[in-house]
Design an enzyme around this catalytic site. Sequence first.
Site, PDB file in Angstrom:
ATOM      1  N   GLY A   7       0.824  -1.208   0.000  1.00 12.10           N
ATOM      2  CA  GLY A   7       0.000   0.000   0.000  1.00 12.10           C
ATOM      3  C   GLY A   7       0.847   1.241   0.000  1.00 12.10           C
ATOM      4  O   GLY A   7       2.040   1.187   0.288  1.00 12.10           O
ATOM      5  N   PRO A   8       0.242   2.383  -0.327  1.00  5.87           N
ATOM      6  CA  PRO A   8       0.987   3.636  -0.377  1.00  5.87           C
ATOM      7  C   PRO A   8       1.564   3.995   0.992  1.00  5.87           C
ATOM      8  O   PRO A   8       1.103   3.462   2.005  1.00  5.87           O
ATOM      9  CB  PRO A   8      -0.069   4.672  -0.780  1.00  5.87           C
ATOM     10  CG  PRO A   8      -1.305   3.938  -1.078  1.00  5.87           C
ATOM     11  CD  PRO A   8      -1.170   2.540  -0.646  1.00  5.87           C
ATOM     12  N   PRO A   9       2.553   4.872   1.032  1.00 10.98           N
ATOM     13  CA  PRO A   9       3.167   5.242   2.298  1.00 10.98           C
ATOM     14  C   PRO A   9       2.157   5.845   3.268  1.00 10.98           C
ATOM     15  O   PRO A   9       1.235   6.538   2.846  1.00 10.98           O
ATOM     16  CB  PRO A   9       4.194   6.300   1.908  1.00 10.98           C
ATOM     17  CG  PRO A   9       4.299   6.275   0.455  1.00 10.98           C
ATOM     18  CD  PRO A   9       3.138   5.559  -0.103  1.00 10.98           C
ATOM     19  N   GLY A  10       2.341   5.568   4.526  1.00 14.81           N
ATOM     20  CA  GLY A  10       1.532   6.207   5.547  1.00 14.81           C
ATOM     21  C   GLY A  10       0.148   5.643   5.731  1.00 14.81           C
ATOM     22  O   GLY A  10      -0.685   6.227   6.414  1.00 14.81           O
ATOM     23  N   ASP A  33      -1.249  23.699 -14.557  1.00 16.33           N
ATOM     24  CA  ASP A  33      -2.481  23.362 -15.278  1.00 16.33           C
ATOM     25  C   ASP A  33      -2.146  22.855 -16.672  1.00 16.33           C
ATOM     26  O   ASP A  33      -2.635  21.815 -17.106  1.00 16.33           O
ATOM     27  CB  ASP A  33      -3.376  24.603 -15.429  1.00 16.33           C
ATOM     28  CG  ASP A  33      -3.889  25.085 -14.087  1.00 16.33           C
ATOM     29  OD1 ASP A  33      -3.841  24.294 -13.128  1.00 16.33           O
ATOM     30  OD2 ASP A  33      -4.342  26.235 -14.006  1.00 16.33           O
ATOM     31  N   GLY A  64      -0.523   2.801   7.172  1.00 10.24           N
ATOM     32  CA  GLY A  64      -0.644   2.014   8.393  1.00 10.24           C
ATOM     33  C   GLY A  64      -0.124   0.594   8.295  1.00 10.24           C
ATOM     34  O   GLY A  64      -0.510  -0.256   9.087  1.00 10.24           O
ATOM     35  N   HIS A  94     -11.401  28.159 -12.325  1.00 15.44           N
ATOM     36  CA  HIS A  94     -11.482  26.706 -12.155  1.00 15.44           C
ATOM     37  C   HIS A  94     -12.810  26.313 -11.539  1.00 15.44           C
ATOM     38  O   HIS A  94     -13.492  25.401 -12.001  1.00 15.44           O
ATOM     39  CB  HIS A  94     -10.377  26.211 -11.219  1.00 15.44           C
ATOM     40  CG  HIS A  94      -9.010  26.190 -11.829  1.00 15.44           C
ATOM     41  ND1 HIS A  94      -8.743  25.546 -12.999  1.00 15.44           N
ATOM     42  CD2 HIS A  94      -7.835  26.723 -11.399  1.00 15.44           C
ATOM     43  CE1 HIS A  94      -7.448  25.691 -13.267  1.00 15.44           C
ATOM     44  NE2 HIS A  94      -6.888  26.408 -12.324  1.00 15.44           N
ATOM     45  N   HIS A 152      -8.227  33.487 -11.267  1.00 18.32           N
ATOM     46  CA  HIS A 152      -7.751  32.210 -11.777  1.00 18.32           C
ATOM     47  C   HIS A 152      -8.454  31.056 -11.058  1.00 18.32           C
ATOM     48  O   HIS A 152      -9.048  30.180 -11.689  1.00 18.32           O
ATOM     49  CB  HIS A 152      -6.233  32.123 -11.586  1.00 18.32           C
ATOM     50  CG  HIS A 152      -5.606  30.856 -12.069  1.00 18.32           C
ATOM     51  ND1 HIS A 152      -4.852  30.791 -13.202  1.00 18.32           N
ATOM     52  CD2 HIS A 152      -5.639  29.604 -11.571  1.00 18.32           C
ATOM     53  CE1 HIS A 152      -4.438  29.553 -13.380  1.00 18.32           C
ATOM     54  NE2 HIS A 152      -4.905  28.801 -12.395  1.00 18.32           N
ATOM     55  N   GLU A 153      -8.439  31.096  -9.741  1.00 17.63           N
ATOM     56  CA  GLU A 153      -9.065  30.015  -8.978  1.00 17.63           C
ATOM     57  C   GLU A 153     -10.574  30.006  -9.187  1.00 17.63           C
ATOM     58  O   GLU A 153     -11.189  28.947  -9.306  1.00 17.63           O
ATOM     59  CB  GLU A 153      -8.738  30.133  -7.487  1.00 17.63           C
ATOM     60  CG  GLU A 153      -7.275  29.920  -7.147  1.00 17.63           C
ATOM     61  CD  GLU A 153      -6.757  28.545  -7.546  1.00 17.63           C
ATOM     62  OE1 GLU A 153      -7.573  27.611  -7.726  1.00 17.63           O
ATOM     63  OE2 GLU A 153      -5.535  28.411  -7.710  1.00 17.63           O
TER      64      GLU A 153
HETATM   65  P1  ADP Z   1       3.342   2.850   6.511  1.00 15.45           P
HETATM   66  O1  ADP Z   1       2.178   2.245   5.794  1.00 15.45           O
HETATM   67  O2  ADP Z   1       4.102   3.757   5.607  1.00 15.45           O
HETATM   68  O3  ADP Z   1       4.184   1.849   7.218  1.00 15.45           O
HETATM   69  P2  ADP Z   1       2.780   3.669   9.165  1.00 15.45           P
HETATM   70  O4  ADP Z   1       2.178   2.401   9.641  1.00 15.45           O
HETATM   71  O5  ADP Z   1       4.157   3.940   9.601  1.00 15.45           O
HETATM   72  O6  ADP Z   1       2.687   3.787   7.588  1.00 15.45           O
HETATM   73  O7  ADP Z   1       1.830   4.852   9.589  1.00 15.45           O
HETATM   74  C1  ADP Z   1       2.311   6.069  10.076  1.00 15.45           C
HETATM   75  C2  ADP Z   1       1.405   6.657  11.112  1.00 15.45           C
HETATM   76  O8  ADP Z   1       0.149   6.988  10.558  1.00 15.45           O
HETATM   77  C3  ADP Z   1       1.080   5.684  12.228  1.00 15.45           C
HETATM   78  O9  ADP Z   1       2.034   5.737  13.228  1.00 15.45           O
HETATM   79  C4  ADP Z   1      -0.262   6.180  12.704  1.00 15.45           C
HETATM   80  O10 ADP Z   1      -0.116   7.221  13.627  1.00 15.45           O
HETATM   81  C5  ADP Z   1      -0.902   6.751  11.466  1.00 15.45           C
HETATM   82  N1  ADP Z   1      -1.827   5.807  10.850  1.00 15.45           N
HETATM   83  C6  ADP Z   1      -1.726   5.278   9.619  1.00 15.45           C
HETATM   84  N2  ADP Z   1      -2.758   4.470   9.348  1.00 15.45           N
HETATM   85  C7  ADP Z   1      -3.542   4.461  10.436  1.00 15.45           C
HETATM   86  C8  ADP Z   1      -4.759   3.787  10.766  1.00 15.45           C
HETATM   87  N3  ADP Z   1      -5.364   2.971   9.916  1.00 15.45           N
HETATM   88  N4  ADP Z   1      -5.269   4.018  11.990  1.00 15.45           N
HETATM   89  C9  ADP Z   1      -4.648   4.837  12.849  1.00 15.45           C
HETATM   90  N5  ADP Z   1      -3.517   5.483  12.600  1.00 15.45           N
HETATM   91  C10 ADP Z   1      -2.943   5.323  11.402  1.00 15.45           C
HETATM   92 ZN    ZN Z   2      -4.896  26.774 -12.218  1.00 19.01          ZN
END
Ligand code: ADP
Ligand code: ZN
Length: 633
Positions: free
Chosen positions: A198-201, A497, A203, A425, A421-422
């Site tokens: 999955g994409p970064p961040g 754009d 969870g 859009h 401009h905005e």
């Molecule tokens: P990655 O998918 O890149 O490993 P992480 O698990 O490190 O991402 O997520 C980073 C932070 O984002 C976590 O420490 C948490 O605080 C928050 N986070 C991400 N997804 C969730 C989720 N589903 N529920 C609660 N917090 C989340």
């Molecule tokens: Zn624009």
Amino acid sequence: MNATASIELPELNTMLSEQYLSGIVIVNREYAEVTLNKDGLKQEKYRRKLAEKRNPLSIEQGPHFRYRFPSNDVFVTQFYEQQKKLPEKDQIKVETENRSDMVAVFIQWGLFILMFVGLFLLMRRMTGAGGPGGQIFNIGKSRAALFDADNKVRITFNDVAGLDEAKEEIKEIVDFLKNPTKFTRLGGKIPKGALLVGPPGTGKTLLAKAVAGEAGVPFFTLSGSDFVEMFVGVGAARVRDLFKQAKEKAPCIVFIDEIDAIGRSRGRGQVPGANDERENTLNSLLVEMDGFATDSGVIILAATNRPDVLDSALMRPGRFDRQISIDKPDIMGREAIFKVHLAPLLLNEDVEARKLAAQTPGFAGAEIANVCNEAALIAARRDKDKVDMQDFQDAVDRVIGGLEKKNKIISPEEKRIVAYHEAGHAVAGWYLEHADPLVKVSIVPRGVAALGYAQYLPKEQFLYTTEQFIDEMCMTFGGRAAEEIVFSRISTGALSDLERITKMAYGMVSIYGMNPRLGNISYYDSKQSEYSFNKPYSEETARMIDEEVRKLIEHAYERTKVILSEKREQLEIIAQELLTKEILFQNDLERLIGKRPFAQETTYQAYINDSNAKAAKASNEAKSEIIIDLEKK
Ligand code: ADP
Ligand code: ZN
Ligand code: MG
């Protein structure tokens, strides 16, 4: 030995030409020892020089002077050149000698012995004290951190919001370990591994930590880069060691985070042989994963956000049998994540997780966590007792666009251009049936580049039709068209754009086969490596593509100008409102220029207006995006 006085080249040359020398000895290719003959010793200037160094009685004894030359070879050639000019009888005898300096030799040996003793002591310390990490003889040991009964993780599944399907899968894997016979009794095999993608961040790491907290079995965790070391063969050794430890602790779970650091497909986009070390590490991982039996009670979890670069051998069944995909959360997921991260904050009553979720399309969990934290910090800076909705709004803006530039000087004239401009859009999108609905538009200057931004909410769909492409292009042209209509002059603000529009147009013509003249043909090559310079079509086709793209873009621009000229009044209203309020939401637009003339209500709006939760659940807005508009030059 007699003390010598040092001389320079000009003096030596005089001695030579005046024939005062009896001989020269070149020592160690470093310096020349010069001995004077009888005539030379009669010279007062030389006697005086020598008298400074030694007592008068031994003055006759050679060698007398020492010349330290910068380069042996240069000196020798020059010297012989000079000699050649002289008649044979006047030529001087030259010898070379290698002398060893006893003191230097002694020091060298002493150092050598000292080093040896030091190394011996160091080795004893390293092997003796046996602690973890950093020590030469443990370098092949795995760096995994172990969590078990004595060393617990306190994150649980409750800390992970949303991700219900992923949680189910993971829970099942934990069940496999705890109660294998339940699953194997019918002849099935327990999976060896699962890959979180999955994409970064979103969870992934968090979910794995929660597994560690809840599984009740030992949990090894390490990151792909922990295998990598500058020494050859270390990665492979660490893999073997990791699996050895894991088997000893079975049943257990091994989690390898960011596995793409080692799992990159072999021999891809690199000089052959350039990265053997990583390949070896990957190979040994593959071998180990094949090597242990499914009933050994070890399950491998891994996470990555680059599944596309992973080696296909890793992904084949029998290794990571299961892929658990974790997407960016939809509106319900975001609401749940907001609830988790709002819990520890002191909140004002007006803060609603649902509203926040609606305003943050495209945010991943990590960004939501960041918004909550920023909001708390902003509120604290404002000396508030509770965090209120305004703080959250500002935090969202900040996370999207960077820090607000309070003191950024924008001339009123420029501000007007940005506003129109905005507004362009927003208004264009409002009256285009297939364009994505607007969530928010802002002309607060932020960050380094953005003068304003507009946030849209793409519909919950995966297929695009020609009409949608064209409407999208027109909406994106809204900014520049408004500038031209209002000011009869265009600015550089539309750079991003134009970039988007051009990409879309080329996509329609050469990738999606949406152009009648080129026909149903796609020049997209999904197997193509990233660096390919040859195009799969002729010059003639290339020209045709360019022409069609140009036509498409021109049409879209003309159409946008027509729409905005018709809606000139609405454009004016929105722009003026933007100039006073700086930020407008979707409902502001409704208030000012009426509802969108297109009846269909998206599942998304359904969810906000009332909780027709089922409908929203079916939707997926993983593609929601934020468009930072108006690059500043
Ligand atoms: P990655 O998918 O890149 O490993 P992480 O698990 O490190 O991402 O997520 C980073 C932070 O984002 C976590 O420490 C948490 O605080 C928050 N986070 C991400 N997804 C969730 C989720 N589903 N529920 C609660 N917090 C989340
Ligand atoms: Zn624009
Ligand atoms: Mg991670």
